[in-house]
Scaffold this motif. Structure first.
Motif, short mmCIF file in Angstrom:
data_model
loop_
_atom_site.label_atom_id
_atom_site.label_comp_id
_atom_site.label_asym_id
_atom_site.label_seq_id
_atom_site.Cartn_x
_atom_site.Cartn_y
_atom_site.Cartn_z
N GLN A 164 -37.81 19.54 1.41
CA GLN A 164 -36.13 18.70 1.96
C GLN A 164 -35.22 20.26 2.53
O GLN A 164 -34.25 19.89 3.00
CB GLN A 164 -35.49 18.72 0.63
CG GLN A 164 -36.20 17.74 0.36
CD GLN A 164 -35.45 17.36 -1.80
OE1 GLN A 164 -34.31 17.30 -1.50
NE2 GLN A 164 -35.69 17.23 -2.54
N ARG A 165 -35.85 21.64 2.44
CA ARG A 165 -35.36 22.47 3.72
C ARG A 165 -33.60 22.92 2.55
O ARG A 165 -33.12 23.24 3.77
CB ARG A 165 -35.37 22.29 5.34
CG ARG A 165 -36.27 22.03 5.82
CD ARG A 165 -36.29 22.00 7.09
NE ARG A 165 -37.79 22.57 7.86
CZ ARG A 165 -38.05 23.28 8.01
NH1 ARG A 165 -37.80 24.93 8.00
NH2 ARG A 165 -39.55 23.37 9.39
N ALA A 166 -33.98 22.91 1.54
CA ALA A 166 -32.13 22.22 0.75
C ALA A 166 -32.45 23.54 -0.50
O ALA A 166 -33.67 23.21 -0.76
CB ALA A 166 -31.84 21.73 1.12
N PHE A 167 -31.48 23.68 -1.10
CA PHE A 167 -31.63 23.97 -2.58
C PHE A 167 -31.31 22.46 -3.71
O PHE A 167 -30.72 22.17 -2.51
CB PHE A 167 -30.41 24.74 -2.90
CG PHE A 167 -30.91 26.56 -2.86
CD1 PHE A 167 -31.54 27.66 -3.92
CD2 PHE A 167 -31.05 27.16 -1.53
CE1 PHE A 167 -31.92 28.68 -3.68
CE2 PHE A 167 -31.30 28.25 -1.15
CZ PHE A 167 -32.19 28.71 -1.73
N VAL A 168 -31.95 22.49 -4.61
CA VAL A 168 -32.27 21.37 -4.84
C VAL A 168 -31.50 21.33 -6.45
O VAL A 168 -32.11 22.58 -6.76
CB VAL A 168 -33.39 20.58 -5.15
CG1 VAL A 168 -33.38 20.59 -3.08
CG2 VAL A 168 -34.57 21.18 -5.55
N SER A 169 -30.98 19.97 -7.34
CA SER A 169 -31.03 20.75 -8.28
C SER A 169 -32.10 20.18 -8.83
O SER A 169 -33.66 19.60 -8.39
CB SER A 169 -29.59 18.90 -8.71
OG SER A 169 -29.04 19.45 -8.13
N ASP A 170 -32.66 20.23 -9.82
CA ASP A 170 -33.92 20.29 -11.05
C ASP A 170 -33.17 19.93 -12.60
O ASP A 170 -32.23 20.28 -13.19
CB ASP A 170 -34.56 21.83 -10.96
CG ASP A 170 -35.57 21.34 -10.87
OD1 ASP A 170 -36.72 20.79 -11.33
OD2 ASP A 170 -37.13 22.87 -11.25
N HIS A 171 -34.98 19.25 -12.96
CA HIS A 171 -34.23 19.18 -14.76
C HIS A 171 -35.56 19.70 -14.90
O HIS A 171 -36.81 19.93 -14.96
CB HIS A 171 -34.54 17.46 -14.37
CG HIS A 171 -34.33 16.85 -16.32
ND1 HIS A 171 -33.68 17.07 -16.61
CD2 HIS A 171 -35.56 16.87 -17.13
CE1 HIS A 171 -33.94 16.38 -17.64
NE2 HIS A 171 -35.49 15.72 -17.79
N VAL A 172 -35.45 21.05 -16.33
CA VAL A 172 -36.37 21.27 -17.39
C VAL A 172 -36.37 19.92 -18.54
O VAL A 172 -35.72 19.47 -18.99
CB VAL A 172 -35.81 22.01 -17.90
CG1 VAL A 172 -37.23 23.22 -18.60
CG2 VAL A 172 -35.53 23.27 -16.74
N LYS A 173 -37.44 19.41 -19.22
CA LYS A 173 -37.64 18.08 -19.93
C LYS A 173 -37.74 19.07 -21.03
O LYS A 173 -39.30 20.14 -21.16
CB LYS A 173 -38.83 17.76 -18.89
CG LYS A 173 -39.23 16.19 -20.48
CD LYS A 173 -40.11 15.46 -19.69
CE LYS A 173 -40.36 14.19 -20.56
NZ LYS A 173 -38.89 13.05 -20.69
#
Length: 345
Positions: free
Chosen positions: A307-316
């Motif tokens: 995506q060439r960008a900083f992204v949101s993440d999710h830790v399950k």
């Protein structure tokens, strides 16, 4: 013309620990000892980004390259580490170095690049957050105890009244006993056991080098709880805790934590870190908030190269996998951990 930055392996860098100890913000996670533990336990490749100027390290951003079939190739600063702040000399700006690191990741065909920090990275969106807690132990014991919650002091006294004994040790036997307790705790939480080799490497590179201790709590000659602490520079980090749930009512974990604070205070350390805590883990948060420590956010940043960008993440944190692991016997959990942990990072 040689670039001002290089990627190095701190294990192969002469006097690495002495060099980074010049920065008071360094921790055990910046050390060559921790790099050795991670690389030898999981076959990760240490790639520590340093910026040199006048034969001095002006910037340090530690990375491990993780390359597995399940999670692809990626850079993490650092895997299995609560957080590891970049270290900068005055005048060095993180964003000015970021382009170099992204360029390196693109050439190396990384899937992602992840930073884990206490200090916010300016103008970069946070992917995920945890809580951290830090206690000033440079003061005298009386002042430290005055900051404890009443319930924390009562739990310490209860453990003492019940006859819980605490030992502070650096032997491999204590590490092995902690591993046993840790396997019980991982099963209770519905998680696979960490690989035994990790604890062997932790002993040889950290505990045996006087950079950490194992504290065990015992009742009637039975070890019922334990914790592992790392120390480096003027800082202490509570890294792992484990206990036998059948004895939780004795409040041994409170006594272990107090004895650790007391011991490290007497050794002249200044900052006691309680490690990373998930924001959803209300029970552990309540325990850590009882010690009068400063609470802060631990920030994770993830750059996605596609995506060439900083992204949101999710830790399950919880799910079906926890129920499945909880039903497994410990020998199977050990096998699962030996297979899976290297991919997790």
């Amino acid at each position: 013309m040689e670039k001002p930055f290089v990627m190095i392996n701190p294990v192969e860098y002469s006097n690495w620990n002495d060099a980074i100890l010049q920065d008071l913000n360094c921790s055990i996670f910046h050390s060559s000892n921790w790099a050795s533990v991670l690389s030898e336990s999981y076959n990760y490749k240490p790639l520590y980004y340093i910026l040199r100027k006048n034969d001095r390290i002006n910037a340090l951003i530690p990375f491990m390259e993780i390359n597995t079939a399940l999670t692809e190739k990626r850079g993490v600063s650092l895997p299995f580490t609560d957080y590891c702040d970049p270290l900068f000399a005055d005048g060095v700006v993180f964003k000015e170095l970021l382009g170099d690191m992204i360029e390196y990741g693109e050439k190396s065909k990384w899937k992602s690049l992840e930073f884990r920090t206490e200090n916010p990275l300016s103008s970069i969106p946070v992917s995920f957050q945890f809580y951290g807690h830090s206690l000033d132990i440079s003061r005298n014991e009386e002042t430290i105890v005055s900051g404890f919650r009443d319930s924390t002091r009562r739990n310490i006294k209860k453990a003492e009244k019940e006859g819980v004994a605490v030992t502070i040790d650096r032997t491999f036997d204590s590490v092995r006993e902690f591993y046993r307790l840790n396997c019980l705790t991982r099963k209770d939480h519905g998680l696979p056991c960490q690989p035994y080799i990790f604890f062997e490497k932790m002993y040889s590179h950290i505990i045996a080098k006087n950079l950490g201790v194992v504290i065990l709590a015992t009742i009637n000659e039975i070890n019922i709880a334990g914790a592992v602490f790392f120390n480096f520079g003027n800082r202490v980090i509570y890294k792992y805790g484990a206990s036998d749930r059948n004895y939780l009512h004795l409040r041994a974990n409170n006594l272990i934590m107090w004895k650790a604070i007391q011991w490290y205070c007497g050794q002249g350390y200044q900052r006691f870190n309680f490690g990373r805590t998930e924001r959803e883990n209300t029970g552990l948060l309540q325990f850590k908030r009882g010690w009068g420590a400063r609470e802060y956010s631990i920030n994770y940043y993830k750059y996605d190269f596609r995506q060439r960008a900083f992204v949101s993440d999710h830790v399950k944190v919880t799910g079906l996998h926890n129920r499945i692991f909880r039903m497994m016997p410990i020998p199977l959990l050990k096998i699962a951990g030996a297979i899976l942990y290297r991919h997790a990072g």
